[in-house]
Enzyme design. Structure first.
Site, PDB file in Angstrom:
ATOM      1  N   THR A  18     -20.921  38.034 -47.237  1.00 19.75           N
ATOM      2  CA  THR A  18     -20.759  36.590 -47.226  1.00 19.75           C
ATOM      3  C   THR A  18     -21.827  35.907 -48.063  1.00 19.75           C
ATOM      4  OG1 THR A  18     -22.083  36.447 -45.205  1.00 19.75           O
ATOM      5  CG2 THR A  18     -19.704  36.592 -44.951  1.00 19.75           C
ATOM      6  N   ARG A  22     -26.628  42.596 -50.376  1.00 22.31           N
ATOM      7  CA  ARG A  22     -27.927  42.837 -49.748  1.00 22.31           C
ATOM      8  C   ARG A  22     -28.066  44.308 -49.418  1.00 22.31           C
ATOM      9  NH1 ARG A  22     -28.442  37.861 -45.368  1.00 22.31           N
ATOM     10  NH2 ARG A  22     -28.114  36.182 -46.859  1.00 22.31           N
ATOM     11  N   SER A 113     -32.278  36.026 -48.192  1.00 20.32           N
ATOM     12  CA  SER A 113     -32.336  34.897 -47.264  1.00 20.32           C
ATOM     13  C   SER A 113     -33.471  35.041 -46.270  1.00 20.32           C
ATOM     14  CB  SER A 113     -30.988  34.716 -46.561  1.00 20.32           C
ATOM     15  OG  SER A 113     -30.979  33.533 -45.782  1.00 20.32           O
ATOM     16  N   HIS A 114     -33.137  35.134 -44.982  1.00 20.54           N
ATOM     17  CA  HIS A 114     -34.128  35.159 -43.912  1.00 20.54           C
ATOM     18  C   HIS A 114     -34.573  36.571 -43.561  1.00 20.54           C
ATOM     19  CE1 HIS A 114     -30.118  35.611 -42.370  1.00 20.54           C
ATOM     20  NE2 HIS A 114     -30.581  36.135 -41.271  1.00 20.54           N
ATOM     21  N   LYS A 126     -27.026  37.184 -55.363  1.00 23.55           N
ATOM     22  CA  LYS A 126     -25.715  36.557 -55.252  1.00 23.55           C
ATOM     23  C   LYS A 126     -25.469  35.698 -56.485  1.00 23.55           C
ATOM     24  CE  LYS A 126     -26.758  32.338 -52.614  1.00 23.55           C
ATOM     25  NZ  LYS A 126     -26.323  31.513 -51.465  1.00 23.55           N
ATOM     26  N   ASP A 277     -36.957  29.071 -44.263  1.00 25.13           N
ATOM     27  CA  ASP A 277     -36.820  30.530 -44.342  1.00 25.13           C
ATOM     28  C   ASP A 277     -37.165  31.066 -45.723  1.00 25.13           C
ATOM     29  OD1 ASP A 277     -34.568  29.561 -45.679  1.00 25.13           O
ATOM     30  OD2 ASP A 277     -33.374  31.305 -45.139  1.00 25.13           O
ATOM     31  N   ASP A 279     -35.550  31.861 -48.558  1.00 21.97           N
ATOM     32  CA  ASP A 279     -35.104  31.223 -49.795  1.00 21.97           C
ATOM     33  C   ASP A 279     -34.961  29.715 -49.681  1.00 21.97           C
ATOM     34  OD1 ASP A 279     -32.857  31.429 -48.123  1.00 21.97           O
ATOM     35  OD2 ASP A 279     -31.472  31.562 -49.807  1.00 21.97           O
ATOM     36  N   ASP A 281     -33.178  27.724 -47.554  1.00 20.86           N
ATOM     37  CA  ASP A 281     -31.929  27.040 -47.221  1.00 20.86           C
ATOM     38  C   ASP A 281     -31.741  26.819 -45.720  1.00 20.86           C
ATOM     39  OD1 ASP A 281     -31.305  29.624 -46.426  1.00 20.86           O
ATOM     40  OD2 ASP A 281     -29.540  29.834 -47.709  1.00 20.86           O
ATOM     41  N   ARG A 282     -32.659  27.282 -44.896  1.00 25.23           N
ATOM     42  CA  ARG A 282     -32.545  27.079 -43.453  1.00 25.23           C
ATOM     43  C   ARG A 282     -33.709  26.243 -42.942  1.00 25.23           C
ATOM     44  NH1 ARG A 282     -29.569  32.188 -40.817  1.00 25.23           N
ATOM     45  NH2 ARG A 282     -28.524  32.962 -42.684  1.00 25.23           N
ATOM     46  N   THR A 344     -18.007  31.302 -40.962  1.00 23.06           N
ATOM     47  CA  THR A 344     -19.420  31.345 -41.329  1.00 23.06           C
ATOM     48  C   THR A 344     -19.548  31.670 -42.814  1.00 23.06           C
ATOM     49  OG1 THR A 344     -20.116  31.977 -39.124  1.00 23.06           O
ATOM     50  CG2 THR A 344     -21.594  32.547 -40.927  1.00 23.06           C
ATOM     51  N   GLU A 363     -24.391  24.954 -39.995  1.00 22.04           N
ATOM     52  CA  GLU A 363     -24.136  26.213 -39.303  1.00 22.04           C
ATOM     53  C   GLU A 363     -25.150  26.390 -38.185  1.00 22.04           C
ATOM     54  OE1 GLU A 363     -22.406  28.925 -42.951  1.00 22.04           O
ATOM     55  OE2 GLU A 363     -24.551  29.017 -42.518  1.00 22.04           O
ATOM     56  N   GLU A 364     -24.743  27.092 -37.142  1.00 26.97           N
ATOM     57  CA  GLU A 364     -25.639  27.315 -36.013  1.00 26.97           C
ATOM     58  C   GLU A 364     -26.838  28.172 -36.393  1.00 26.97           C
ATOM     59  OE1 GLU A 364     -26.152  30.500 -34.678  1.00 26.97           O
ATOM     60  OE2 GLU A 364     -24.837  31.291 -36.242  1.00 26.97           O
ATOM     61  N   SER A 365     -26.753  28.869 -37.513  1.00 23.51           N
ATOM     62  CA  SER A 365     -27.842  29.739 -37.941  1.00 23.51           C
ATOM     63  C   SER A 365     -28.925  28.977 -38.681  1.00 23.51           C
ATOM     64  CB  SER A 365     -27.295  30.869 -38.814  1.00 23.51           C
ATOM     65  OG  SER A 365     -26.550  30.349 -39.901  1.00 23.51           O
ATOM     66  N   LYS A 376     -26.782  25.090 -48.257  1.00 27.96           N
ATOM     67  CA  LYS A 376     -27.589  24.509 -47.192  1.00 27.96           C
ATOM     68  C   LYS A 376     -28.994  24.305 -47.724  1.00 27.96           C
ATOM     69  CE  LYS A 376     -27.668  29.133 -45.003  1.00 27.96           C
ATOM     70  NZ  LYS A 376     -26.456  29.724 -45.627  1.00 27.96           N
ATOM     71  N   ARG A 496     -23.171  39.450 -32.613  1.00 25.02           N
ATOM     72  CA  ARG A 496     -23.625  38.133 -32.194  1.00 25.02           C
ATOM     73  C   ARG A 496     -22.664  37.567 -31.154  1.00 25.02           C
ATOM     74  NH1 ARG A 496     -25.981  35.966 -38.001  1.00 25.02           N
ATOM     75  NH2 ARG A 496     -28.036  36.894 -37.682  1.00 25.02           N
TER      76      ARG A 496
END
Length: 543
Positions: A18, A22, A113-114, A126, A277, A279, A281-282, A344, A363-365, A376, A496
């Protein structure tokens, strides 16, 4: 410039997920592995001839070396221009902005990412399209197919480009532009928010702690929060990007940002705590003694967005990922605008944003963003919170409580069961799917199932269908459980479980979250036989 066409063979396992590809860093460092994926991407988009791209990453181990490879391969594939962040640094939202403002044909973003970084940890690549957003499923599928049949890749045989100094360099016929990674992003933020109001907030004694987690947002946060908005020196901590993120886990949640959480729950807490995080984006938002769940944060930002200049005329709509709580749906209903539930992955918001159907997504993440880019954006969320705080002149806790009193409270938590043997994780999901048709009306741990399904998304813009996006089970009394396998790990499987319980306008909004969710948790465990199938009782991480 000498172009070398290197014979190669497909390498198994190069499946974009997604968020791109990775793997462990050492896998990317294997001969031809990175090169195969980059060439497959060029092939999937129809080649690089005459095209322009953005390249940058979060500074994790292997970032600089990978960027040099991508630059040489872009040149060999006939690209006209590559725009690179100085020192190879670009946050994901900043890269999206550069793609959009320069009208390039896309960009390569290097990040996992994270996930942790380092030679023994994770790396990722990506491709984002010309709208600045993650590649859609059709393109990632084409990239995957290309990795299975690739026979050669093109790469220029030349020296490395100096990435430490801004300016233009020619690599034969290709222009390489090294740009300040912060400047254009900061300029965009200044068009969205009332910087004067936020400056006044800090000038009047407002205090803050921003934990950059030794990741990419450090330079952005220092430049904007401290140098421009007047936050006290030292407001930004862990602000220097490190290849291994200081041996930490750059995921902004109460577990991995524990030092910040401890501070915010202490007598020495500043007015606002925030983190981002790997990169950029969170985000995580914490008030003095008050953690704000990502689902609540999305809803509160949407309800108050009109207080910032960019959103003063209101929102077109709100979109959330399926596992995210329904809190933002209630805001959309009150505002009389559209609400969308998507799978997601930020790429699913792209069509809605491009079509003007939504303005804010989340998103919830811990990912929230708006139509200013197609990713994001962690620092954007922090700045919108600051703008709201500056206008409302209330504390974070007061704003959250007021929101619950207006809309009711969606008690919410995510349970991560990490490194579950893939066979066991798949067994649990397969068994759940087999039960779905007959679950309605059954009772588990004293809760009756009212509906159950496997979420499929029908894109209202292009008509595409994305199936098997997670199992949803609804319970009488406003409860919901969602089961989903995550695609962000690099080993084993992450199961999850998302738990949600709506309080209603007349319900108790002051309960402990886990206590409020205990009945839904018991029912979710019972309906899935979770403990028996994966041999786990407690999750590795609760957020």
């Amino acid at each position: 410039m000498t172009v070398q066409t290197t014979p190669t063979t497909p390498i198994s396992g190069q499946m974009p997920g997604t968020s791109g590809l990775r793997k462990k860093t050492r896998v990317f460092m294997e001969p031809h592995y990175l090169e195969n994926f980059i060439q497959a991407t060029f092939d999937a988009i129809g080649g690089g001839e005459g095209r322009r791209f953005v390249v940058g990453g979060d500074g994790r181990y292997f970032n600089s070396q990978a960027i040099q490879v991508i630059i040489r391969m872009a040149a060999a594939n006939g690209a006209a221009e590559v725009i690179v962040g100085r020192d190879g640094i670009l946050s994901t939202p900043a890269a999206s902005n550069l793609i959009r403002m320069n009208k390039t044909d896309g960009g390569f973003i290097l990040s996992a990412s994270h996930n942790p970084g380092g030679i023994d940890e994770d790396f990722g690549v990506k491709f984002n399209g010309e709208n600045g957003g993650p590649a859609p499923e059709k393109l990632t599928a084409k990239i995957f197919e290309a990795t299975k049949s690739i026979a050669a890749y093109k790469i220029a045989v030349t020296h490395d480009i100096d990435l430490g100094t801004t300016g233009d360099t020619k690599l034969d016929d290709m222009l390489v532009r090294v740009v300040d990674p912060v400047a254009d992003y900061q300029a965009l933020m200044e068009t969205l928010f009332d910087f004067d109001a936020i400056r006044t907030l800090f000038a009047n004694g407002f205090t803050m702690r921003f934990d950059a987690m030794h990741a990419v947002t450090g330079p952005y946060a220092r430049a904007i929060l401290e140098d421009t908005l007047g936050a006290a020196s030292g407001t930004v901590v862990n602000g220097t990007p490190l290849e291994d993120f200081g041996k930490g886990h750059p995921d902004p949640n109460p577990i991995w940002a524990k030092d910040l959480m401890n501070l915010m729950m202490s007598d020495a807490a500043p007015d606002l705590g925030a983190a981002s995080d790997g990169d950029g984006d969170r985000n995580m938002i914490v008030g003095r003694g008050a953690y704000v769940t990502p689902s609540d944060s999305l809803a509160i930002l949407a309800a108050n967005a009109h207080l910032a200049p960019a959103y003063k005329d209101g929102l077109a709509g709100i979109a959330r990922s399926m596992p995210t709580s329904a809190a933002s749906d209630r805001v959309a209903e009150k505002l009389g605008i559209e609400a969308f539930e998507t799978p997601t992955g930020w790429k699913f918001f792209g069509n809605l944003l491009d079509a003007g159907r939504v303005t804010i997504c989340g998103e919830e993440s811990a990912g929230t963003g708006s139509n200013h880019v197609r990713e994001k954006d962690g620092l954007w969320a922090v700045l919108l919170w600051l703008n709201i705080l500056a206008v409302r002149k209330q504390s974070v806790a007061e704003i959250v409580t007021d929101h619950w009193q207006t809309y009711g409270r969606d008690y919410y938590s995510r349970y991560d069961f990490e490194n579950v043997p893939t066979e066991q994780a798949n067994q649990l999901m397969t068994a759940l799917r087999a039960k779905l048709a007959g679950l309605a009306g059954q009772t588990f741990a004293d809760l009756q199932v009212t509906a159950a399904d496997e979420f499929s998304y029908h894109d209202p813009v292009d008509g595409s269908v994305s199936e098997n996006q997670g199992v949803r089970i609804y319970f009488a009394g406003g409860g919901r459980a969602v089961f989903r396998l995550s695609g962000t790990g690099t080993q084993g499987a992450t199961l999850r479980l998302y738990l949600e319980q709506y309080s209603g306008l007349d319900g108790d909004i002051n309960r402990d979250t886990q206590d409020a969710l205990k009945d839904v948790r018991a029912a979710a465990y019972a309906v899935s036989d979770l403990t028996q199938v994966i041999d786990r009782e407690e999750p590795d991480v609760i957020t």
